[in-house]
Design a protein around this motif. Structure first.
Motif, short mmCIF file in Angstrom:
data_model
loop_
_atom_site.label_atom_id
_atom_site.label_comp_id
_atom_site.label_asym_id
_atom_site.label_seq_id
_atom_site.Cartn_x
_atom_site.Cartn_y
_atom_site.Cartn_z
N LEU A 127 46.15 30.45 25.59
CA LEU A 127 45.79 29.70 26.79
C LEU A 127 44.83 30.48 27.68
N ARG A 128 44.78 31.79 27.47
CA ARG A 128 43.83 32.60 28.23
C ARG A 128 42.40 32.21 27.91
N THR A 129 42.18 31.77 26.69
CA THR A 129 40.81 31.47 26.29
C THR A 129 40.39 30.05 26.68
N ARG A 178 48.58 46.59 26.66
CA ARG A 178 48.09 47.71 25.87
C ARG A 178 46.91 47.22 25.05
N ARG A 179 45.76 47.80 25.30
CA ARG A 179 44.60 47.46 24.49
C ARG A 179 44.22 48.70 23.73
N ASP A 180 44.49 48.72 22.45
CA ASP A 180 44.35 49.93 21.63
C ASP A 180 45.13 51.07 22.29
N LYS A 194 47.37 48.37 33.57
CA LYS A 194 48.48 48.02 34.46
C LYS A 194 48.07 46.82 35.28
N VAL A 195 48.69 45.68 35.04
CA VAL A 195 48.30 44.48 35.76
C VAL A 195 49.19 44.27 36.97
N LEU A 196 50.50 44.35 36.76
CA LEU A 196 51.43 44.25 37.90
C LEU A 196 52.15 45.59 38.01
N PRO A 229 41.72 37.94 44.16
CA PRO A 229 40.49 37.98 43.36
C PRO A 229 40.78 37.84 41.88
N SER A 230 39.72 37.52 41.17
CA SER A 230 39.85 37.36 39.73
C SER A 230 40.31 38.67 39.10
N GLY A 231 41.23 38.56 38.19
CA GLY A 231 41.71 39.76 37.50
C GLY A 231 42.81 40.47 38.23
N GLY A 261 45.85 39.52 38.60
CA GLY A 261 47.16 39.37 37.95
C GLY A 261 47.91 38.11 38.34
N LYS A 262 47.20 37.13 38.92
CA LYS A 262 47.87 35.91 39.37
C LYS A 262 48.46 35.14 38.20
N THR A 263 47.62 34.92 37.19
CA THR A 263 48.09 34.18 36.02
C THR A 263 49.23 34.92 35.33
N THR A 264 49.08 36.24 35.28
CA THR A 264 50.12 37.06 34.66
C THR A 264 51.46 36.85 35.37
N ASP A 274 48.44 26.55 37.64
CA ASP A 274 47.40 27.59 37.65
C ASP A 274 46.07 26.92 37.95
N GLU A 275 45.63 27.09 39.17
CA GLU A 275 44.37 26.48 39.63
C GLU A 275 44.28 25.00 39.25
N PRO A 276 45.21 24.21 39.73
CA PRO A 276 45.28 22.80 39.32
C PRO A 276 44.07 22.00 39.78
N THR A 282 45.70 29.60 43.23
CA THR A 282 44.45 28.91 43.58
C THR A 282 43.44 29.88 44.16
N HIS A 283 42.17 29.54 43.96
CA HIS A 283 41.08 30.30 44.57
C HIS A 283 40.61 29.62 45.83
N ASP A 284 41.05 28.37 45.99
CA ASP A 284 40.49 27.51 47.04
C ASP A 284 41.34 27.62 48.31
N1 LIG Z 1 46.86 39.58 26.86
C1 LIG Z 1 46.18 40.47 27.56
N2 LIG Z 1 45.78 41.61 27.00
C2 LIG Z 1 45.10 42.51 27.69
N3 LIG Z 1 44.78 42.37 28.97
C3 LIG Z 1 45.15 41.28 29.62
C4 LIG Z 1 45.86 40.25 28.93
N4 LIG Z 1 46.12 39.27 29.82
C5 LIG Z 1 45.56 39.65 30.98
N5 LIG Z 1 44.98 40.84 30.86
C6 LIG Z 1 44.33 41.56 31.94
O1 LIG Z 1 45.16 41.51 33.05
C7 LIG Z 1 44.41 41.38 34.23
C8 LIG Z 1 44.94 40.21 35.05
O2 LIG Z 1 44.72 39.01 34.39
P1 LIG Z 1 45.12 37.63 35.02
O3 LIG Z 1 44.73 36.58 34.07
O4 LIG Z 1 46.55 37.65 35.43
O5 LIG Z 1 44.21 37.55 36.32
P2 LIG Z 1 44.00 36.35 37.32
O6 LIG Z 1 44.35 36.89 38.64
O7 LIG Z 1 44.71 35.17 36.87
O8 LIG Z 1 42.44 36.14 37.23
P3 LIG Z 1 41.61 34.78 37.38
O9 LIG Z 1 41.58 34.48 38.82
O10 LIG Z 1 40.27 35.14 36.83
O11 LIG Z 1 42.32 33.76 36.57
C9 LIG Z 1 42.96 41.22 33.82
O12 LIG Z 1 42.32 42.43 33.97
C10 LIG Z 1 43.07 40.88 32.36
O13 LIG Z 1 41.95 41.38 31.66
#
Ligand SMILES: Nc1ncnc2c1ncn2[C@@H]1O[C@H](COP(=O)(O)OP(=O)(O)OP(=O)(O)O)[C@@H](O)[C@H]1O
Ligand SMILES: [Mg+2]
Lengths: 394, 229
Positions: A391-393, B20-22, B27-29, B47-49, B51-54, B174-176, B207-209
């Motif tokens: 869903l991320r993509t 973990r990427r390789d 650290k997102v949260l 802001p984007s990235g 961690g909101k979606t996470t 998520d950003e409906p 939301t971003h709005d």
């Molecule tokens: N499966 C994953 N593997 C590696 N990194 C991840 C993964 N999912 C999220 N990330 C990283 O975690 C961070 C937070 O991602 P997230 O999607 O929660 O941000 P967001 O606040 O929702 O951003 P946006 O507003 O762009 O949707 C980002 O840097 C992202 O690259």
């Protein structure tokens, strides 16, 4: 079962893809059934062939007949016990001829022929009735059942072979129905029709000749040598002969039965493998397109096993439809095979053609297996797919 | 814990999430805590990235924290196995996505009824409930239409009907309105307000709005994995 509409909707929505995959699979199963039936027919014919019998024919081709007088000369060759003339009559019922009702029919010399071929089991009374009636005929039990014949039934046949065409059908009265003894004589064909060679000779004003001579030898061990002696005897005649054991004769009739089976099986396997690749490709495309959808289903609470099962069922349905259609096509093809040009001549030599339940079941099984095998990998991918990755993509 | 003594609908405690990427760790949260009382309407901004979606995924039970506790509707989400979690989601959480994520081969009604396939309801009951949910979002007359025959705003309303059809306690979004024009966005937000006010749904919305965030009762800002007000 409540998930079935969901699966069917996918198949319907992509009906071009569904249709072409089903067609491909159907062609595969159709080929399998037809080829296997031909192989089975050939093997069946060979099984009933006896090593102690020889068949003499015109050295050029089966379509030429030999002089009737050859019979006496062959009978005098050492090692020959008995000789009987037998002509392929090629008669068909109906006006115009109805090839869907085709069966093999032969003009034979009754006494000698039945003595050489004990596998056509008849009571003495039936034999006498047959010998006594110039228009009499004996038929196999399966043939009698197929057309509802009994002793006394009349049958009209018109030949497809020019010298035997006399402007009207031949009329026969059934004098007996022979029995098939699968224990003593396995592979006996229960669908044959025999009548008096004399009737053929008279009706054609002695233009018939002898199509083949069936020969019983005293010592099966010496069958090959006797055959050579016969051909040597006619070496310098106008009409030379070719004599083979019955098994070789039948094998030769379909040209190298063993290699044929190998070739046909090879084609079958190649086609099946190709279809497997095609179907697997279709399924993985279908699933790849649905990556998001699969993640959504999982998000909504559909378990991984359930999602996997849905895809397998979809593939299975493709298999079932392809298999079903293939069987229908195969059955139709096998039905018309004897009336086709060229192939028909071969098919008619083995009149026990028909889609056997075993071949049909195997064909259907292959289709189901193909479907499942093709669906397995995509289903596993769907099983493993993680919601957060997909869903991320979006 | 929450002041009035009643257990909150969503309780996030000291949650860490590391990807973990390789060899590299992201650290997102980082030790994040958050409580959402029952019946609240919360907006998550940042802001984007950030961690909101996470965070939303953790609350909704489609992902698990590296450390910490996530308790939603009385269930410790991290304790559940994969298939238990799936079953739990189907009963407790309604999902609203930015891109609606309707299933294209199914009609609006079939899309809405999809979550009900996992229940023991009869076909008739599933239909009735789906139609009721479509009525709530004002699209009953579109029940036989396919997603491609609907506008973006309508698609999102169908998606909302799907989110509420199994009557979950929590809705996550998520950003409906992220993909909608302002008029449609306005309709969607009004609908979500109704669900919160009249149907008592607890809503967590990313939301971003800022105008959308304004409609929520509470706003949280995420910045580099931690909350700030
Ligand atoms: N499966 C994953 N593997 C590696 N990194 C991840 C993964 N999912 C999220 N990330 C990283 O975690 C961070 C937070 O991602 P997230 O999607 O929660 O941000 P967001 O606040 O929702 O951003 P946006 O507003 O762009 O949707 C980002 O840097 C992202 O690259
Ligand atoms: Mg996001």
């Amino acid at each position: 079962m409540k998930y079935l509409p969901y699966v069917l909707k996918h198949l319907r929505r992509n009906w071009i893809r569904t249709g072409s995959t089903v067609m491909a699979m159907a062609v595969c199963i159709f080929l399998f059934c037809t080829l296997q039936t031909i192989i089975a027919a050939v093997n069946y014919g060979l099984k009933s062939a006896s090593a102690s019998r020889l068949v003499t024919r015109h050295s050029v081709s089966l379509v030429y007949n030999m002089p009737l007088a050859y019979k006496e000369r062959i009978a005098q060759i050492p090692g020959v016990k008995r000789v009987a003339i037998s002509n392929w009559f090629g008669g068909v019922m109906g006006l115009p001829p109805d090839f869907t009702k085709f069966f093999a029919n032969f003009a034979v010399e009754p006494e000698d022929y039945l003595a050489i071929y004990p596998e056509y089991v008849l009571s003495d009374a039936e034999k006498q009735a047959f010998f006594a009636d110039r228009r009499g005929a004996i038929v196999g039990p399966e043939l009698a059942k197929r057309f509802g014949w009994s002793v006394g039934s009349t049958v009209q046949l018109e030949s497809t072979i020019p010298p035997y065409r006399i402007g009207r059908p031949f009329e026969f009265v059934i004098s007996g129905i022979y029995q098939v003894d699968e224990v003593r004589y396995p592979g006996t064909d229960g669908r044959l029709f025999f009548f008096h060679h004399k009737y053929l000779e008279e009706s054609t004003r002695n233009r018939a000749g002898a199509g083949t001579f069936s020969i019983e030898v005293n010592d099966p061990e010496r069958a090959a040598a006797v055959g050579k002696a016969i051909d040597a005897y006619f070496e310098n005649s106008d009409v030379r002969t070719k004599t083979e054991t019955e098994a070789a004769f039948r094998a030769g009739f379909v040209s190298l039965a063993g290699n044929l089976a190998l070739l046909l099986n090879g084609i079958g396997i190649a086609v099946t493998f190709t279809i497997l690749l095609v179907t697997a490709n279709t399924m993985s495309m279908a699933v790849r397109e649905r990556r998001t959808e699969i993640a959504v289903l999982k998000t909504l609470g559909f378990g991984s096993e359930l999602v996997m099962a849905l895809i397998l069922v979809e593939a299975l349905i493709l298999g079932v439809m392809g298999g079903g259609l293939g069987l229908v096509l195969g059955k139709a093809m096998i039905g018309v095979l004897p009336s086709l040009p060229l192939i028909g001549d071969v098919a008619r030599a083995f009149p026990n053609l028909g889609l056997s339940p075993l071949i049909a079941a195997t064909g259907f099984g292959i289709a189901v297996f193909l479907g499942l095998a093709a669906g397995l990998l995509p289903a596993l991918q769907a099983y493993r797919a993680r919601i957060t990755d997909t869903l991320r993509t979006v | 814990m929450s002041g009035n003594g009643k257990a909150p609908m969503v309780a996030v405690e000291g949650v860490k999430k590391v990807y973990r990427r390789d060899a590299e760790e992201v650290k997102v949260l980082d030790g994040l805590s958050l409580e959402v009382p029952e019946g609240d309407f919360v907006a998550l901004m940042g802001p984007s990235g950030s961690g909101k979606t996470t965070l939303l995924n953790l609350i909704a039970g489609i992902d698990r924290p590296t450390a910490g506790k996530v308790v939603v509707a009385g269930t410790d989400v991290a304790q559940l196995g994969e298939s238990e979690l799936a079953r739990w989601r189907s009963r407790n959480v309604g999902f609203i996505f930015q891109f609606y994520n309707l299933i294209p081969v199914l009609t609006a009604e079939e899309n809405v009824a999809l979550p009900l396939l996992l229940t023991s309801l009869s076909k008739k009951e599933r239909r009735e409930r789906a139609l009721t949910a479509l009525k709530v979002v004002g699209l009953a007359e579109r029940s036989q239409h396919y997603p491609r025959q609907l506008s973006g705003g309508q698609e999102q309303r169908v998606a909302i009907a799907r989110a509420i059809v199994a009557d979950p306690k929590v809705l996550v979004a998520d950003e409906p309105t992220g993909d909608l024009d302002s008029k449609s966005a306005e309709e969607i937000l009004a609908l979500m307000e109704t669900l919160n006010r009249d149907f008592g749904k607890t809503i967590v919305m990313v939301t971003h709005d800022p105008r959308a965030a304004q409609r929520a009762h509470t706003q949280h800002h995420l910045e580099k994995g931690v909350l700030s007000l």
